[in-house]
Write a protein that holds these residues in place. Structure first.
Motif, short mmCIF file in Angstrom:
data_model
loop_
_atom_site.label_atom_id
_atom_site.label_comp_id
_atom_site.label_asym_id
_atom_site.label_seq_id
_atom_site.Cartn_x
_atom_site.Cartn_y
_atom_site.Cartn_z
N GLU A 225 50.86 82.57 53.75
CA GLU A 225 50.25 83.88 54.00
C GLU A 225 49.28 84.26 52.88
O GLU A 225 48.18 84.79 53.14
CB GLU A 225 51.34 84.94 54.12
CG GLU A 225 50.78 86.32 54.47
CD GLU A 225 51.88 87.33 54.78
OE1 GLU A 225 51.53 88.51 55.03
OE2 GLU A 225 53.06 86.96 54.77
N SER A 226 49.64 83.97 51.63
CA SER A 226 48.79 84.33 50.49
C SER A 226 47.51 83.50 50.42
O SER A 226 46.45 84.00 50.02
CB SER A 226 49.57 84.16 49.18
OG SER A 226 50.69 85.01 49.15
N ASN A 227 47.60 82.21 50.83
CA ASN A 227 46.46 81.31 50.64
C ASN A 227 45.65 81.04 51.90
O ASN A 227 44.50 80.60 51.80
CB ASN A 227 46.95 79.99 50.06
CG ASN A 227 47.41 80.12 48.62
OD1 ASN A 227 46.63 80.02 47.69
ND2 ASN A 227 48.70 80.38 48.44
N TYR A 228 46.25 81.28 53.06
CA TYR A 228 45.54 81.01 54.31
C TYR A 228 45.37 82.25 55.18
O TYR A 228 44.61 82.23 56.15
CB TYR A 228 46.27 79.93 55.11
CG TYR A 228 46.28 78.58 54.41
CD1 TYR A 228 45.28 77.63 54.63
CD2 TYR A 228 47.30 78.25 53.52
CE1 TYR A 228 45.30 76.40 54.00
CE2 TYR A 228 47.33 77.02 52.88
CZ TYR A 228 46.33 76.11 53.12
OH TYR A 228 46.33 74.88 52.48
N GLY A 229 46.08 83.32 54.84
CA GLY A 229 45.91 84.57 55.57
C GLY A 229 46.68 84.67 56.87
O GLY A 229 46.43 85.57 57.68
#
Length: 280
Positions: A225-229
């Motif tokens: 979630e933090s790196n790919y959204g």
């Protein structure tokens, strides 16, 4: 046509030439040209003098951007360019005309010419991750501040640090680094980064992997979630499952999802509209 009419015609064309400078600068440059081509004491001008004056004006009309901006590189790339900017707070994926992939970080911007497939030169502001399609006949070049990253086919990030600083991190393949007005070249291998700032260039190692050692599966979901959204939804009974895995920090999201799916025998659905991945 007499001298006065020729002078008036040249002045008209000069004034109509689009330049990025102020009217005062434009007027001053005309007066400098006028004083040489049309001195106060009128003399009989031979035909070659008129031809020379016309040739000078044609040269200026075509090359005024180079003359005033003094940036041949910018003229070459951006004479007719495309600009793509990420105005969101998430990574934006862009596919270039040659099918190369660019992940633009928030507030990052790229510019490239309309003939990009044969002139693969691109300028970066901010941070961007490139996955370049191989094309030996047309090397891929990335310009950021005073540095040039030249590749054939590879994946790497280019990050603009400030007005002069740049960091290039290589994940796959190899790249050749160079700096404006310097003859030295730097060849990077995967896992090496090139740092340029305050007119100093350095090459050092960096970690291109993210290691999860006996971590909860939900932690990997948070990383995605933090790196790919994409928000990851796991079955409740799997949230505390443990995982040990090494992931390339720039791995394709689908590869990571398929890995989790196979490791835990789970199916998944991707909702692109909601940016959500649901395992079940």
């Amino acid at each position: 046509m007499n001298d006065k009419k020729i002078e008036d015609e040249l002045k008209k064309i000069w004034d109509e030439t689009p330049v990025s400078h102020s009217d005062s600068e434009k007027k001053a440059s005309w007066e400098a040209f006028q004083s040489k081509a049309f001195p106060v004491e009128k003399k009989k001008f031979k035909i070659w003098r008129y031809a020379a004056a016309a040739a000078i004006l044609i040269f200026l009309s075509v090359g005024l951007g180079t003359y005033f901006n003094n940036d041949p590189l910018q003229d070459e790339i951006f004479a007719s360019s495309n600009v793509i900017e990420n105005t969101t707070i998430k990574i934006k994926t862009v596919f270039l005309p040659d099918s190369s992939k660019v992940d633009l970080s928030p507030h990052a911007k790229i510019r490239y010419a309309n003939n990009f497939e044969s002139n693969r030169k691109i300028e970066v502001e901010g941070e961007a991750y490139f996955k370049v399609k191989k094309d030996k006949k047309h090397p891929f070049q990335v310009f950021c501040n005073q540095t040039i990253t030249k590749v054939l086919g590879t994946s790497f990030t280019v990050t603009q640090q400030d007005e002069n600083g740049v960091i290039v991190e290589l994940f796959e393949g190899s790249v050749e680094m160079s700096v404006a007005n310097q003859d030295k070249k730097w060849i990077l291998k995967p896992g090496e980064k090139f740092t340029y700032g305050n007119k100093v260039a350095e090459v050092a190692e960096f970690s291109r992997f993210m290691d999860f050692e006996d971590e909860k599966l939900s932690i990997v979901g948070t990383y995605i979630e933090s790196n790919y959204g994409y928000k990851v939804i796991l079955p409740e009974e799997y949230s505390n499952e443990k995982i040990t895995v090494r992931i390339n920090k720039k791995e394709d999201l689908k590869t990571i999802i398929q890995l989790i799916s196979e490791m835990y025998n789970l199916n998944y659905e991707i909702n692109e509209k909601l940016k959500k991945i649901t395992f079940h």
